[in-house]
Design a protein around this motif. Structure first.
Motif, PDB file in Angstrom:
ATOM      1  N   ILE A  26       0.832  -1.290  -0.142  1.00 22.77           N
ATOM      2  CA  ILE A  26       0.164  -0.061  -0.049  1.00 22.77           C
ATOM      3  C   ILE A  26       0.878   1.383  -0.136  1.00 22.77           C
ATOM      4  N   LEU A  27       2.105   1.302   0.950  1.00 23.92           N
ATOM      5  CA  LEU A  27       2.914   2.274   0.849  1.00 23.92           C
ATOM      6  C   LEU A  27       3.552   2.524  -0.608  1.00 23.92           C
ATOM      7  N   ASP A  28       3.924   1.472  -1.077  1.00 22.62           N
ATOM      8  CA  ASP A  28       4.312   1.382  -2.502  1.00 22.62           C
ATOM      9  C   ASP A  28       3.301   2.059  -3.535  1.00 22.62           C
ATOM     10  N   ALA A  29       1.997   1.727  -3.477  1.00 23.07           N
ATOM     11  CA  ALA A  29       1.106   2.448  -4.210  1.00 23.07           C
ATOM     12  C   ALA A  29       0.973   3.860  -4.212  1.00 23.07           C
ATOM     13  N   PHE A  30       0.928   4.522  -3.010  1.00 24.39           N
ATOM     14  CA  PHE A  30       1.021   5.587  -2.871  1.00 24.39           C
ATOM     15  C   PHE A  30       2.281   6.406  -3.448  1.00 24.39           C
ATOM     16  N   ALA A  31       3.337   5.886  -3.328  1.00 22.90           N
ATOM     17  CA  ALA A  31       4.571   6.393  -3.965  1.00 22.90           C
ATOM     18  C   ALA A  31       4.463   6.327  -5.532  1.00 22.90           C
ATOM     19  N   GLN A  32       3.789   5.268  -6.044  1.00 22.67           N
ATOM     20  CA  GLN A  32       3.684   5.047  -7.564  1.00 22.67           C
ATOM     21  C   GLN A  32       2.911   6.294  -8.333  1.00 22.67           C
ATOM     22  N   LEU A  33       1.698   6.563  -7.274  1.00 22.46           N
ATOM     23  CA  LEU A  33       0.696   7.820  -7.607  1.00 22.46           C
ATOM     24  C   LEU A  33       1.463   9.045  -7.284  1.00 22.46           C
ATOM     25  N   GLY A  34       2.761   9.044  -7.129  1.00 20.06           N
ATOM     26  CA  GLY A  34       3.536  10.485  -6.873  1.00 20.06           C
ATOM     27  C   GLY A  34       3.076  11.068  -5.324  1.00 20.06           C
ATOM     28  N   PHE A  35       2.581  10.486  -4.301  1.00 17.58           N
ATOM     29  CA  PHE A  35       2.549  11.009  -2.948  1.00 17.58           C
ATOM     30  C   PHE A  35       3.902  11.205  -2.402  1.00 17.58           C
ATOM     31  N   ARG A  36       4.080  12.118  -1.550  1.00 17.40           N
ATOM     32  CA  ARG A  36       5.343  12.408  -1.146  1.00 17.40           C
ATOM     33  C   ARG A  36       5.146  12.322   0.700  1.00 17.40           C
ATOM     34  N   PHE A  37       6.211  11.636   0.916  1.00 16.40           N
ATOM     35  CA  PHE A  37       6.149  11.435   2.434  1.00 16.40           C
ATOM     36  C   PHE A  37       6.306  12.527   3.303  1.00 16.40           C
ATOM     37  N   LYS A  38       5.601  12.737   4.218  1.00 16.71           N
ATOM     38  CA  LYS A  38       5.621  14.016   5.098  1.00 16.71           C
ATOM     39  C   LYS A  38       6.006  13.918   6.414  1.00 16.71           C
ATOM     40  N   ASN A  39       5.319  13.069   7.095  1.00 21.61           N
ATOM     41  CA  ASN A  39       6.033  12.774   8.546  1.00 21.61           C
ATOM     42  C   ASN A  39       5.391  11.466   8.938  1.00 21.61           C
ATOM     43  N   ALA A  40       5.636  10.926  10.072  1.00 24.47           N
ATOM     44  CA  ALA A  40       5.284   9.771  10.709  1.00 24.47           C
ATOM     45  C   ALA A  40       5.265   9.934  12.255  1.00 24.47           C
ATOM     46  N   ASP A  41       4.078   9.926  13.007  1.00 22.09           N
ATOM     47  CA  ASP A  41       3.931   9.762  14.528  1.00 22.09           C
ATOM     48  C   ASP A  41       3.085   8.974  15.054  1.00 22.09           C
ATOM     49  N   LEU A  42       3.188   8.788  16.487  1.00 24.70           N
ATOM     50  CA  LEU A  42       2.273   8.065  17.080  1.00 24.70           C
ATOM     51  C   LEU A  42       1.268   8.898  17.979  1.00 24.70           C
ATOM     52  N   GLU A  43       0.156   8.722  17.932  1.00 22.97           N
ATOM     53  CA  GLU A  43      -0.906   9.437  18.485  1.00 22.97           C
ATOM     54  C   GLU A  43      -1.335   8.568  19.913  1.00 22.97           C
ATOM     55  N   HIS A  44      -1.619   9.188  21.047  1.00 19.85           N
ATOM     56  CA  HIS A  44      -1.982   8.248  22.309  1.00 19.85           C
ATOM     57  C   HIS A  44      -3.725   8.522  22.013  1.00 19.85           C
ATOM     58  N   GLY A  45      -4.287   7.293  22.289  1.00 16.95           N
ATOM     59  CA  GLY A  45      -5.853   6.979  22.065  1.00 16.95           C
ATOM     60  C   GLY A  45      -6.309   5.910  21.158  1.00 16.95           C
ATOM     61  N   GLY A  46      -7.334   5.848  20.644  1.00 21.66           N
ATOM     62  CA  GLY A  46      -7.767   4.640  19.705  1.00 21.66           C
ATOM     63  C   GLY A  46      -8.602   5.344  18.539  1.00 21.66           C
ATOM     64  N   ILE A  47      -8.766   4.520  17.549  1.00 24.75           N
ATOM     65  CA  ILE A  47      -9.538   4.785  16.472  1.00 24.75           C
ATOM     66  C   ILE A  47     -11.097   4.445  16.716  1.00 24.75           C
ATOM     67  N   TYR A  48     -12.145   5.307  16.504  1.00 24.29           N
ATOM     68  CA  TYR A  48     -13.256   4.852  16.559  1.00 24.29           C
ATOM     69  C   TYR A  48     -13.624   3.402  15.693  1.00 24.29           C
TER      70      TYR A  48
END
Length: 329
Positions: free
Chosen positions: A144-166
């Motif tokens: 999936i990360l490969d696919a975003f790169a193939q489409l021309g998306f550029r990495f911005k940042n990665a971080d960890l957020e405290h909490g959960g996803i609904y």
């Protein structure tokens, strides 16, 4: 990776620890194997417990802090004689939800991960030093990360957020966001894309958040998508085509956003079903923060699309040393 340190809590002449990882590279769901080598000091002691723990930096409403999120006891309750050498082998299981720290051998900016050795002697506890660990993506995550790169998306940042996803079942008290800038063809409708992976033994839950630009008479808003792929199906889909369909729908190329139920255009039903995009706010139940960084160019191709956009962070050893060895539990 090796570290060796006289244990501070036990004073001069106390035991020392040398933790050796057979390989510091791993993936979610695999193990970190190695040995904890303990050398006795100038007097006999009773080792009450030896524990290994994974430590990483997590953002919360109160700021950034180091959190130990997975602990495994290695040994306990034995006598260590003066000058004795004791080798304790271990196979440390890496939780499936462990965040990715490296892609294509390069560390993601904003990510730090270490394996900490904790030794307890006579009710005194020393948390020792940290060994840097590199967590690489699972096949589905990498495709999936490969696919975003193939489409021309550029990495911005990665971080960890405290909490959960609904609506998503999680074991860890935080989740990872991998952020991308859109390519020119989507920049008019999308400010950025955030990708979150929640893996488990059978597959990977993928949550996408698109920060949409406002129009002439409309305000900007977020669009969300969620789908699931099994580990076995990671190599069966044309991920570039699938991801492009998600992005196109989020950008409004398919008659705007859908707010009800249904699948993504061009999706593959064999992947457990793709949830439709919906607008709104508060999907992750927290206040977001911006952490945009400049971009750098490296190699061409898929690897260049992701790694070339990464700004590598500090060397993990420097981060941990600067922290002074004090970590939030």
């Amino acid at each position: 990776m090796v570290f060796k340190k006289m244990m501070r809590a036990f004073g001069v002449g106390g035991p020392s620890v040398d933790t050796v990882l057979a390989n510091p590279n791993t993936r979610p769901g695999l193990t970190l194997d190695g040995q904890v080598k303990i050398t006795g000091g100038d007097h006999d002691v009773t080792i009450e417990q030896v524990v290994l723990g994974l430590v990483t930096r997590v953002e919360s409403e109160h700021g950034d802090g180091f959190v130990e999120f997975h602990r495994v006891p290695v040994a306990g309750g034995f006598q260590l004689r003066k000058g004795e050498q004791r080798d304790l082998p271990f196979s440390f299981p890496v939780p499936w939800e462990t965040p990715i720290t490296h892609v294509y051998g390069q560390r993601l900016h904003g990510m730090t991960m270490g394996l900490r050795t904790e030794l307890a002697v006579a009710k005194a506890v020393d948390k020792g030093d940290l060994d840097e660990v590199a967590v690489h993506p699972l096949p589905a995550q990498e495709r999936i990360l490969d696919a975003f790169a193939q489409l021309g998306f550029r990495f911005k940042n990665a971080d960890l957020e405290h909490g959960g996803i609904y609506g998503v079942r999680q074991q860890l008290p935080f989740y990872q966001e991998i952020e991308f800038f859109p390519p020119p063809q989507y920049a008019g409708g999308i400010n950025e894309v955030e990708v979150t992976f929640i893996a488990d033994p059978s597959g990977v839950e993928v949550i996408l958040e698109f920060d949409k630009r406002g129009g002439f008479l409309t305000a900007g808003h977020d669009a969300y998508g969620r789908f699931r792929v099994s580990h076995a199906e990671a190599d069966t889909a044309n991920w570039t085509s699938v991801v492009e369909s998600w992005v196109s729908e989020a950008a409004g190329r398919y008659q705007g956003l859908r707010s009800g139920h249904g699948g993504f255009p061009g999706g593959h039903g064999g992947h457990g079903g793709y949830g439709a995009f919906g607008g709104g706010h508060g999907h992750h139940g927290h206040v977001r923060r911006g952490h945009g960084m400049g971009m750098g160019g490296m190699a061409a191709g898929v690897a260049g699309g992701i790694v070339g956009g990464m700004v590598l962070g500090e060397v993990a050893e420097e981060v941990f040393e600067d922290d002074g060895g004090d970590f939030e539990e």
